[in-house]
Write an enzyme that holds these catalytic residues in place. Structure first.
Site, mmCIF file in Angstrom:
data_model
loop_
_atom_site.group_PDB
_atom_site.id
_atom_site.type_symbol
_atom_site.label_atom_id
_atom_site.label_comp_id
_atom_site.label_asym_id
_atom_site.label_seq_id
_atom_site.Cartn_x
_atom_site.Cartn_y
_atom_site.Cartn_z
ATOM 1 N N LYS A 11 0.845 -1.201 0.000
ATOM 2 C CA LYS A 11 0.000 0.000 0.000
ATOM 3 C C LYS A 11 0.880 1.252 0.000
ATOM 4 O O LYS A 11 1.879 1.304 0.719
ATOM 5 C CB LYS A 11 -0.910 -0.020 1.228
ATOM 6 C CG LYS A 11 -1.950 1.088 1.264
ATOM 7 C CD LYS A 11 -2.834 0.952 2.493
ATOM 8 C CE LYS A 11 -3.933 2.005 2.542
ATOM 9 N NZ LYS A 11 -4.800 1.860 3.744
ATOM 10 N N SER A 50 -9.728 1.636 2.644
ATOM 11 C CA SER A 50 -8.863 2.398 1.785
ATOM 12 C C SER A 50 -7.780 1.577 1.094
ATOM 13 O O SER A 50 -7.171 2.047 0.141
ATOM 14 C CB SER A 50 -8.192 3.514 2.588
ATOM 15 O OG SER A 50 -7.348 2.956 3.581
ATOM 16 N N SER A 94 -9.818 -0.612 7.012
ATOM 17 C CA SER A 94 -9.266 -0.521 5.659
ATOM 18 C C SER A 94 -8.487 -1.731 5.152
ATOM 19 O O SER A 94 -8.162 -1.787 3.968
ATOM 20 C CB SER A 94 -8.372 0.712 5.545
ATOM 21 O OG SER A 94 -9.167 1.849 5.365
HETATM 22 N N1 GLN Z 1 -13.251 3.851 6.008
HETATM 23 C C1 GLN Z 1 -12.676 4.337 7.216
HETATM 24 C C2 GLN Z 1 -12.327 5.788 7.083
HETATM 25 O O1 GLN Z 1 -12.584 6.323 6.064
HETATM 26 C C3 GLN Z 1 -11.478 3.524 7.595
HETATM 27 C C4 GLN Z 1 -10.260 3.877 6.844
HETATM 28 C C5 GLN Z 1 -9.059 3.123 7.293
HETATM 29 O O2 GLN Z 1 -9.152 2.136 8.015
HETATM 30 N N2 GLN Z 1 -7.894 3.609 6.913
HETATM 31 O O3 GLN Z 1 -11.811 6.393 7.969
#
Ligand code: GLN
Length: 479
Positions: A76, A150, A174
């Site tokens: 990532k 994400s 995410s």
């Molecule tokens: N979808 C969640 C957010 O937008 C989690 C994102 C994540 O875990 N990086 O904050």
């Protein structure tokens, strides 16, 4: 070769049936073949992969390699990679090249066969990868749908066979949610199990680096490779790293499994609930003691998360000021330069969260929002303590729906945030949680989430392995 798990490929590399170089070539070729329709990578690194694979083959002749080495991996783009551009999916870091590797990558080994830096929502904020400044990643199961987020690039890369496994990061789901939406395994380890050094920060009290893999064994192996204490991250636990593979096939006989009732209500699509119920039924048939568990404050977890996470990112993003890293917009005077740089460099979601977080932290509102959210967080931790005194493992869906269509939620931030209702409770509590493909609904993969107490990953992985075995799902690269 493309059908093998990472563990199986690693074994063949060590047995010299397949060279690391052949594996890297195969991965690079696959990237060339499918990337035009997946867009999993922001920066493919075919030469890095080949060069390091060559060194693995050399070391194999001489001093030997670790059991996880040689298998091509996607990383990532929030993890710092020495000499390789690291953008966080943001314009503000478009030309940023770190001078060191994240500790998790260093732990893995110096010859990490990296296929590329994977696409992501900007600074990991989002649940669909549509917040990337470089265009969305597409779900390998259906190019009109999101891969989740994400870590959507990492998930799609694994699902499409562009590398055998990946690293993602999980602040509020995410790793788990994109794994669920792409039909792979995603593990968020206990907070503090894997070093965050070199991980560009989102929510520092929540961020966890985690494996995204074809099966549970691969997740255990990848966690083995990256876990451990790190003097460079004071929040890492100074605790022995257990053997994550030892108990893997122990089964669920006698294991107490609690189905979280608050995460099985009408907010979850019926087709998703059905898959979870079927897996739970099969686990019971395999000898697990199944009951209903309750996390009463799970109803408030999302609200608390969406105060705490923006508060932390509003602080963490302050470092991007046009002076030290990345983009700098020319302007007259330093304040103008800050304004122009941040205006051009950040996308809408980053700006929204900076505003929400700054507001929640401002004097006068701090007690009403930030402090209140922290109290809910403490309640959430208490709920888990209570539930995990009666159950070894808790089960819920990972995501309330299957992969949705690109564009379906981009105009409605709240609808996007609701994707995270099942994932954020474990994030607030810092406990480990894993998503395992449970089956299909509407022809698309559904993830089953398992959660357990702090630092009980061996138990969690054993239960997840059993869930994977009873599930109606077989991994195969797509398209
Ligand atoms: N979808 C969640 C957010 O937008 C989690 C994102 C994540 O875990 N990086 O904050």
């Amino acid at each position: 070769m493309l059908e093998l798990t990472a563990s199986a490929l690693a074994q063949k590399i060590r047995d010299r049936e397949i060279s690391a170089r052949e594996a890297a070539e195969t991965a690079n070729h696959r990237v060339e073949e499918v990337e035009y329709r997946v867009n999993a990578f922001l920066t493919p690194t075919p030469y890095v992969a080949l060069e390091r694979a060559g060194r693995i083959d050399e070391r194999l002749q001489n001093e030997g390699i670790q059991p996880w080495e040689g298998v091509p991996i996607a990383i990532k783009d929030v993890l710092s990679t020495r000499g390789v551009r690291t953008t966080c999916g943001s314009k503000i870091l478009e030309d940023f090249t770190p001078i060191y590797d994240a500790s998790a990558l260093v732990n893995f080994g110096e010859d990490l066969v990296m296929v590329g830096k994977a696409n992501m929502d900007e600074f990991a904020m989002g649940s669909s990868t549509e917040n990337s400044a470089y265009g969305p990643t597409r779900n390998p199961w259906d190019p009109d749908r999101v891969p989740g987020g994400s870590s959507g690039g990492s998930a799609a890369a694994v699902a499409a066979g562009e590398g055998w496994w990946a690293l993602g990061t999980d602040t509020g789901g995410s790793v788990r949610q994109p794994a669920a939406l792409c039909g792979i395994v995603g593990l968020k380890p206990t907070y503090g199990r894997v070093s965050r050094y070199g991980l560009i920060a989102f929510g520092s009290s929540l961020d966890c680096i985690g494996p995204m893999t074809r099966d549970v064994r691969d997740a255990a192996l990848l966690l083995q490779a990256i876990a451990g204490h790190d003097p460079l991250d004071s929040t890492t636990a100074n605790a022995e790293v257990p053997d994550y593979l030892a108990d893997l096939e122990g089964g669920v006989s006698g294991l107490r499994v609690g189905v979280v009732k608050e995460l099985m209500d009408e907010r979850i699509d019926a087709g998703v609930r059905e898959v979870v119920e079927r897996v739970v039924g099969e686990l019971e048939a395999a000898g697990a003691e199944v009951g209903e568990a309750s996390l009463p404050h799970a109803y408030y977890a999302l609200e608390a998360y969406y105060i705490i996470a923006p508060a932390e990112i509003s602080s963490n993003l302050a470092r991007f000021d046009g002076v030290r890293y990345g983009l700098r917009e020319p302007a007259d005077g330093v304040h103008e330069m800050y304004r122009e740089t941040r205006e051009k460099g950040f996308g809408d979601e980053a700006k929204r969260r900076i505003m929400l977080g700054t507001y929640a932290l401002s004097s006068g509102y701090y007690d009403a929002y930030y402090a209140q959210a922290q109290k809910v967080r403490t309640r959430m931790i208490g709920d888990f303590r209570e539930a995990l005194s009666s159950y070894d493992v808790l089960i819920s869906p990972t995501s309330p729906s299957v992969a949705f269509e690109i564009g379906a939620k981009t105009d409605d931030p709240l609808a996007m945030y609701l994707q995270d209702i099942c994932a954020v409770p474990a994030s607030l509590a810092g406990i480990p949680a894993i998503s395992v493909p449970g089956g299909l609904s509407e022809g698309l993969p559904v993830g089953v989430q398992l959660m357990s107490d702090h630092f009980t990953e061996p138990l969690l992985l054993r239960a997840a392995r059993a869930a994977e075995e009873v599930a109606d799902f077989e991994f195969s690269p797509r398209p």
